[in-house]
Structure formats: structure tokens, C-alpha cells
Design a protein around this motif. Structure first.
Motif, short mmCIF file in Angstrom:
data_model
loop_
_atom_site.label_atom_id
_atom_site.label_comp_id
_atom_site.label_asym_id
_atom_site.label_seq_id
_atom_site.Cartn_x
_atom_site.Cartn_y
_atom_site.Cartn_z
N THR A 47 57.26 43.65 -8.52
CA THR A 47 58.49 44.17 -7.93
C THR A 47 59.64 44.11 -8.92
O THR A 47 60.49 45.01 -8.98
N GLY A 48 59.66 43.04 -9.74
CA GLY A 48 60.75 42.88 -10.70
C GLY A 48 60.67 43.81 -11.90
O GLY A 48 61.63 43.91 -12.65
N GLY A 49 59.51 44.46 -12.09
CA GLY A 49 59.40 45.43 -13.18
C GLY A 49 58.69 44.94 -14.42
O GLY A 49 58.70 45.64 -15.45
N PHE A 50 58.06 43.76 -14.37
CA PHE A 50 57.31 43.28 -15.52
C PHE A 50 56.12 44.20 -15.79
O PHE A 50 55.55 44.81 -14.89
N ASP A 51 55.72 44.27 -17.07
CA ASP A 51 54.65 45.17 -17.48
C ASP A 51 53.26 44.57 -17.29
O ASP A 51 52.28 45.30 -17.13
N ASN A 52 53.17 43.25 -17.33
CA ASN A 52 51.87 42.58 -17.41
C ASN A 52 52.01 41.20 -16.77
O ASN A 52 53.14 40.69 -16.64
N ARG A 78 50.95 48.74 -10.15
CA ARG A 78 51.49 49.16 -11.44
C ARG A 78 51.29 48.12 -12.54
O ARG A 78 50.97 48.47 -13.68
N ILE A 79 51.46 46.86 -12.23
CA ILE A 79 51.47 45.82 -13.26
C ILE A 79 50.09 45.65 -13.89
O ILE A 79 49.07 45.74 -13.21
N ASN A 80 50.05 45.45 -15.20
CA ASN A 80 48.80 45.15 -15.89
C ASN A 80 48.40 43.71 -15.60
O ASN A 80 49.24 42.85 -15.33
N LEU A 81 47.09 43.43 -15.71
CA LEU A 81 46.55 42.10 -15.41
C LEU A 81 45.90 41.56 -16.67
O LEU A 81 44.93 42.14 -17.18
N LEU A 82 46.41 40.45 -17.18
CA LEU A 82 45.88 39.82 -18.40
C LEU A 82 44.97 38.67 -17.96
O LEU A 82 45.43 37.56 -17.69
N ASP A 341 62.36 36.35 -10.84
CA ASP A 341 63.42 37.14 -10.24
C ASP A 341 64.70 37.07 -11.09
O ASP A 341 65.35 38.09 -11.34
N LEU A 342 65.03 35.87 -11.57
CA LEU A 342 66.24 35.73 -12.38
C LEU A 342 66.15 36.50 -13.69
O LEU A 342 67.09 37.18 -14.10
N PHE A 343 64.99 36.41 -14.37
CA PHE A 343 64.82 37.16 -15.62
C PHE A 343 64.86 38.66 -15.35
O PHE A 343 65.45 39.42 -16.12
N ALA A 344 64.23 39.08 -14.25
CA ALA A 344 64.21 40.51 -13.91
C ALA A 344 65.61 41.04 -13.62
O ALA A 344 65.91 42.21 -13.89
N ARG A 345 66.46 40.20 -13.08
CA ARG A 345 67.83 40.62 -12.77
C ARG A 345 68.72 40.64 -14.01
O ARG A 345 69.51 41.57 -14.22
N HIS A 346 68.61 39.59 -14.83
CA HIS A 346 69.60 39.37 -15.89
C HIS A 346 69.23 39.94 -17.26
O HIS A 346 70.12 40.23 -18.07
N VAL A 347 67.94 40.07 -17.55
CA VAL A 347 67.53 40.41 -18.91
C VAL A 347 66.65 41.66 -18.97
O VAL A 347 66.85 42.53 -19.81
N LEU A 348 65.66 41.75 -18.10
CA LEU A 348 64.66 42.81 -18.20
C LEU A 348 65.26 44.22 -18.24
O LEU A 348 64.79 45.06 -19.03
N PRO A 349 66.27 44.53 -17.43
CA PRO A 349 66.82 45.90 -17.48
C PRO A 349 67.46 46.26 -18.82
O PRO A 349 67.70 47.45 -19.09
N ARG A 350 67.71 45.26 -19.67
CA ARG A 350 68.38 45.51 -20.94
C ARG A 350 67.41 45.61 -22.11
O ARG A 350 67.85 45.75 -23.26
#
Length: 356
Positions: A47-52, A78-82, A341-350
Motif C-alpha cells: 500500500t505504501g508503494g514499496f517495490d519489493n 504489485r509488490i515484488n517478493l524477495l 508507513d512513516l518511510f512511505a510518507r516522508h521519504v519514498l515519494p521523493r
């Protein structure tokens, strides 16, 4: 978005190995590994948009990784599974079938993290243990690329073994991620993996490892991509982030932390020793260099440091690694769902990011 650097893969971590805490070293029944809890972490990351998402393996710890991967593949979109697999735990042709099947369930979103550790009750010297890993990677590549396998190795011997009938979506072996610092580990990586993973260290050490691994891979006619596994604590201000880091350790008993570290089968590896050295050489506040805090390693084996700071500082640290050649990050935080959630809000979009 574009930040002038090539896109990088940003992954999170699902705590399948009983490695989730509010306070490090203090067991919390609500955070113990279970299908429900680990599924929630994966879904938060998607949901937060991580790739993997790294699905780790602890053998004796937590829940089974392969079974979890098959189940979560059907739950995610959508998310990849490592998927972490422990060489020696599985018969390689069987593992090839499992990988192909799970990749099909996921629609082609599977990647593999190769782990070269001892099994309980087994103690192989470094050279043969990594030779077994090189053989396993070669077998997986042959079979998952749809080729008939003939292999005469020290650990496995096969004569004209047919590849799995069910193939991966791409018809090729998924990318193999692998890490290790010893001489034997570095040579195994140079010969067989696609993405070489590193644990946190000082900037100059990371640069030296990248240069060394590029040279080793070139001698085998290969190239590598590079990944970085770290914890992260991001808050609106650096003071808040540092205060949260201190809070994580506020209830840690030193003896309990040592017992947690000793549980891991890789607790005596070169990589773990390097993490201990980084921690021991840090300043009194636990920081080995600006925004790199080693306190996490007081309560876990393996990856033992966190990037700590405000959103600008965390982003700058990641971009510095990217400029050095890092193309994939595997991040985590405690508790894992909340920190994702915090990383997805504060850093990932940038960050300009996408799956490798």
C-alpha cells in the motif's frame, strides 16, 4: 520524478523470523511472527508503494518462508517478493520447482535471496559451504532457464535431469540476491549472483567493497548490481528520530541482547563480525558516522545499523549510496508496519524508484 540518479529499488522487510519489537529485546506477543502479522507488514509495504519485500529465513526462528511466499503471492498485486532460501536446506531441483510455481502464483514478481549458512547440527568450513552455494546457484539457473541439467559437483550430481515443466513467467531464473564478506563469500557472489547485498558500514568501506566486487566479477566475465540492507528511523526532525532510537533500546537487557544475537546460525560470520566492529568503533552515542546508528546491533545478529534522521537527512544518505553505485535498498524498522508507513510518507515519494 527524477533526482538525477538512476532509479533504485526500495524494498521493505517482513519479520518472519521473530524479529519485530516495540522495544528491542523485549518480546511482544502482538508482534511475534505469524501469518496474520507478517501478512499485514507486506500489505502495508504494498500500500505504501514499496517495490519489493524481503521474506527472510531463520530456519529455527519464526514461520516457514517458502510457504509464506506462496500464500502472500496470491494476496498481493504489485509488490515484488524477495524469497530467502537457505542453501543446503532444500534439494535444488525441488527448490527450482517451488520457485517456478510461486513465481507463477505471483504473476512473475518473485526474486531470490540466496543464504549460505550452516544448518543446525552441521558445521561446514567456509570454502566447501560457499562451493555448495555456487553449485546451487548454477543448478537453479540451468533448470529455471529451461535447460536440461547435467552437473558433476562436490555436493550434487545429475545426469540429463529435465527442467521443471512449469516455468517462471519470464521463462528465466529470477534475479539472485546474495551477500557475504569473507573471501569465499565474495568469490561465490562474483561467480553466481546478480545483486550483491551489503550490510551498513562507513561510507569509505562501502565504496571499497563495491570496487572490490566489480573487479572480482569482471574476472569471471560478469557484472554485478549492488544492494544495501539497513534499518531506518525517519521523523519530522532529527531530534525526534534520535530520541526514538534511544527509546528502542530503553528496555534492553545486555544479556538478553547477547542471547538474541547468539541464536542466529550466522552469528560468527565475517559479516556479523564487521557489524560488531562497526558498533564497537562508534562514538559513545552509537553513531559510526553522521546519521548511521549502530544500536540495533545490540539486540540482533546480522544487519545492525540504522539510518536515522529527518526526511532530508535520510534521503541525502540514500542518495549518497546511490551515487556510489547502490541500486537496491532493503529497509526495515521497529515495529515494521508502523515504520514502513512513516518511510512511505516522508521519504519514498521523493525517490525515483522501481523494481530492478
Amino acid at each position: 520524478m527524477s533526482d538525477g540518479l538512476p532509479p533504485c529499488e526500495i524494498a521493505w522487510f517482513s519479520a518472519l523470523c521473530d524479529d519485530d519489537y516495540e522495544f528491542l529485546g523485549v518480546p511482544d506477543p502482538m508482534l511475534k511472527s505469524s501469518w496474520e502479522h507478517c501478512r499485514d507488514i507486506v500489505m502495508q509495504a504494498e500500500t505504501g508503494g514499496f517495490d519489493n519485500i524481503l521474506l527472510p529465513s531463520g530456519y529455527e526462528l519464526g514461520i516457514d518462508t517458502t510457504a509464506f511466499a506462496a500464500a502472500i503471492a496470491a494476496e498481493t498485486k504489485r509488490i515484488n517478493l524477495l524469497l530467502a532460501v537457505r542453501v543446503g536446506e532444500m534439494w535444488p531441483p525441488q527448490l527450482a520447482r517451488q520457485i517456478a510455481t510461486i513465481d507463477r502464483i505471483s504473476g512473475g514478481r518473485l526474486k531470490i535471496n540466496i543464504i549460505s549458512s550452516d544448518m543446525p547440527g552441521e558445521k561446514l568450513a567456509s570454502a566447501p559451504r560457499y562451493q555448495r552455494t555456487v553449485e546451487a546457484m548454477a543448478i537453479l539457473k540451468t533448470m529455471l532457464n529451461g535447460e536440461t541439467l547435467s552437473h558433476d559437483g562436490d555436493f550434487w550430481k545429475f545426469d540429463n535431469l529435465a527442467p521443471p515443466r512449469v516455468k517462471t513467467v519470464s521463462g528465466k531464473v529470477p534475479p539472485l540476491y546474495f551477500g557475504g564478506l569473507s573471501e569465499d563469500a565474495r568469490e561465490a557472489a562474483a561467480k553466481g549472483c546478480d545483486v550483491y547485498l551489503m550490510w551498513p558500514d562507513k561510507r569509505e568501506t562501502v565504496a571499497a567493497i563495491i570496487a572490490d566486487m566489480k573487479e572480482r566479477a569482471a574476472k569471471h566475465g560478469r557484472t554485478l548490481r549492488f544492494g544495501y540492507r539497513a534499518h531506518v528511523i525517519v521523523r519530522e526532525t532529527e531530534a525526534e528520530a534520535r530520541a526514538y532510537a534511544d527509546r528502542l533500546l530503553s528496555k534492553l537487557d545486555a544479556a538478553e541482547g547477547a542471547a538474541i544475537r547468539a541464536k542466529s546460525l550466522d552469528s560468527t560470520s565475517a559479516g556479523v563480525a564487521a557489524q560488531a566492529a562497526l558498533r564497537e568503533g562508534a562514538a559513545d552515542d552509537g553513531y559510526a558516522e553522521p546519521n548511521l546508528w549502530t544500536g540495533v546491533g545490540r539486540a540482533r545478529s546480522g544487519c545492525g545499523a540504522a539510518i536515522v534522521g529527518d526526511p532530508d537527512q535520510v534521503l541525502a544518505k540514500l542518495n549518497d549510496y546511490r551515487a556510489m553505485g547502490i541500486e537496491a535498498f532493503i529497509l526495515s524498522g521497529y515495529p515494521h508496519a508502523a515504520e514502513a508507513d512513516l518511510f512511505a510518507r516522508h521519504v519514498l515519494p521523493r525517490i525515483d524508484h522501481a523494481a530492478l
